[in-house]
Design a protein around this motif. Structure first.
Motif, short mmCIF file in Angstrom:
data_model
loop_
_atom_site.label_atom_id
_atom_site.label_comp_id
_atom_site.label_asym_id
_atom_site.label_seq_id
_atom_site.Cartn_x
_atom_site.Cartn_y
_atom_site.Cartn_z
N ASP A 28 0.81 -1.22 0.00
CA ASP A 28 0.00 0.00 0.00
C ASP A 28 0.84 1.27 0.00
OD1 ASP A 28 -2.45 -1.35 0.02
OD2 ASP A 28 -2.37 -1.61 2.18
N ASP A 131 -7.75 0.57 2.92
CA ASP A 131 -6.61 0.71 2.03
C ASP A 131 -6.15 2.16 1.98
OD1 ASP A 131 -6.84 -1.96 1.38
OD2 ASP A 131 -7.99 -1.59 -0.46
N ARG A 188 -1.56 -8.01 -4.67
CA ARG A 188 -2.81 -8.23 -5.40
C ARG A 188 -3.54 -9.44 -4.85
NH1 ARG A 188 -4.52 -6.69 -10.62
NH2 ARG A 188 -6.20 -7.99 -11.43
N HIS A 227 -8.44 -5.98 0.24
CA HIS A 227 -8.85 -5.68 -1.12
C HIS A 227 -10.13 -6.41 -1.54
CE1 HIS A 227 -4.51 -4.38 -2.51
NE2 HIS A 227 -4.93 -3.73 -1.43
N ARG A 230 -12.62 -4.38 -3.81
CA ARG A 230 -11.95 -4.03 -5.06
C ARG A 230 -11.83 -5.25 -5.98
NH1 ARG A 230 -6.60 -1.04 -2.94
NH2 ARG A 230 -6.21 -0.86 -5.20
N ASP A 243 -9.05 2.71 -9.61
CA ASP A 243 -8.32 1.65 -8.91
C ASP A 243 -7.09 1.28 -9.74
OD1 ASP A 243 -7.35 -0.72 -7.76
OD2 ASP A 243 -9.35 -1.37 -7.17
#
Length: 276
Positions: A28, A131, A188, A227, A230, A243
């Motif tokens: 992050d 986040d 990710r 995440h 997202r 994003d």
């Protein structure tokens, strides 16, 4: 200085700049922040400090060290606002582009480091995280007993977290993403084919439709993973505007995800987005 974390570079990392490789340890973080860590000698490669532009090679051992002195920056206090304060819990507003929690080895300030100044004498504990690019409410528990109470509520499914997300595309109606998530990769989160427990689902419905082909969704989760929203929205075909990881290339000035509301037994708070 204390060691915080370490990682070994693999074949796929060969030739990658150190300041970009550090994303594996600090997913992050921004490029400026990672370079500052390297310049301050908080990153060691095979036992030595080095330059940000060092090219990685298979087998290189990268160690992240802890910054010795962390304090709440004055500018953080000016950005973080108390939304609601009750007897056992409180909420504060965190803008986008600000860390929720203190990052190991980072020289960047966070909301967590400022809690004692915001809630003096309350033994404030950060109960949830957002986040770096997400805005909205952080839940603060006043004492370990209240923090444990919140965790029990999460486990029993009696917490409702409501987010607003501006996304590419317009869903035909409400939908639920039930896929489980693999968060082993620090940068990710991977969406898997199997179904997650119900408390890990993401439920979405359209709040508003826009002429440019985007829409505003209200997304509800009970116990989120890193995440989760997202990754789930992108998997459903509706990536969040702005994003940088799961979205599309666009000219958005921010990532449009905001934690708007939280409800748990005996406590409820709302913080509007303020988007135009």
């Amino acid at each position: 200085m204390n060691e915080i974390d370490r990682i070994i570079a693999g074949d796929s990392d060969d030739g990658l700049r150190l300041d970009k490789f550090l994303l594996k340890l600090l997913p992050d973080s921004g490029l400026r922040e990672r370079r500052r860590l390297i310049e301050n000698g908080l990153v060691m490669v095979n036992g030595r400090s080095c330059r940000s532009g060092l090219k990685m090679f298979p087998g290189a051992e990268v160690v992240l060290l802890e910054a010795e002195d962390r304090s709440c920056a004055v500018e953080i206090l000016s950005q973080v606002k108390v939304v609601k304060q009750g007897e056992g819990f409180g909420t504060v507003y965190k803008p986008e582009g600000l860390h929720s929690a203190a990052i190991a080895g980072s020289a960047e300030s966070s909301v967590e480091e400022c809690l004692s100044g915001i809630f003096p004498g309350k033994e404030p504990i950060l109960a949830n995280r957002l986040d770096f690019l997400t805005s909205g409410m952080l839940l603060i528990a006043f004492g370990v007993e209240r923090e444990n109470e919140f965790r029990e509520c999460e486990d029993s499914g009696t917490v409702d977290k409501v987010y607003h997300a501006k996304v590419h595309g317009i869903p035909e109606g409400p939908f639920v993403v039930k896929n489980s998530l693999d968060t082993a990769d620090r940068k990710r989160t991977k969406v898997l084919d199997d179904q997650a427990p119900e408390e890990r689902w993401s439920s979405a419905e359209v709040v508003e439709r826009y002429d440019d082909g985007t829409s505003l969704l209200e997304v509800r989760i009970a116990k989120g993973a890193r995440h989760q929203i997202r990754a789930h929205l992108a998997h459903a075909g509706f990536p969040i505007v702005g994003d940088p990881i799961y979205g599309r290339e666009d000219s958005a000035d921010r990532m449009y995800l905001h934690h708007r509301k939280i409800v748990l037994p005996g406590f409820e708070a709302v913080c509007e987005t303020g988007w135009k």
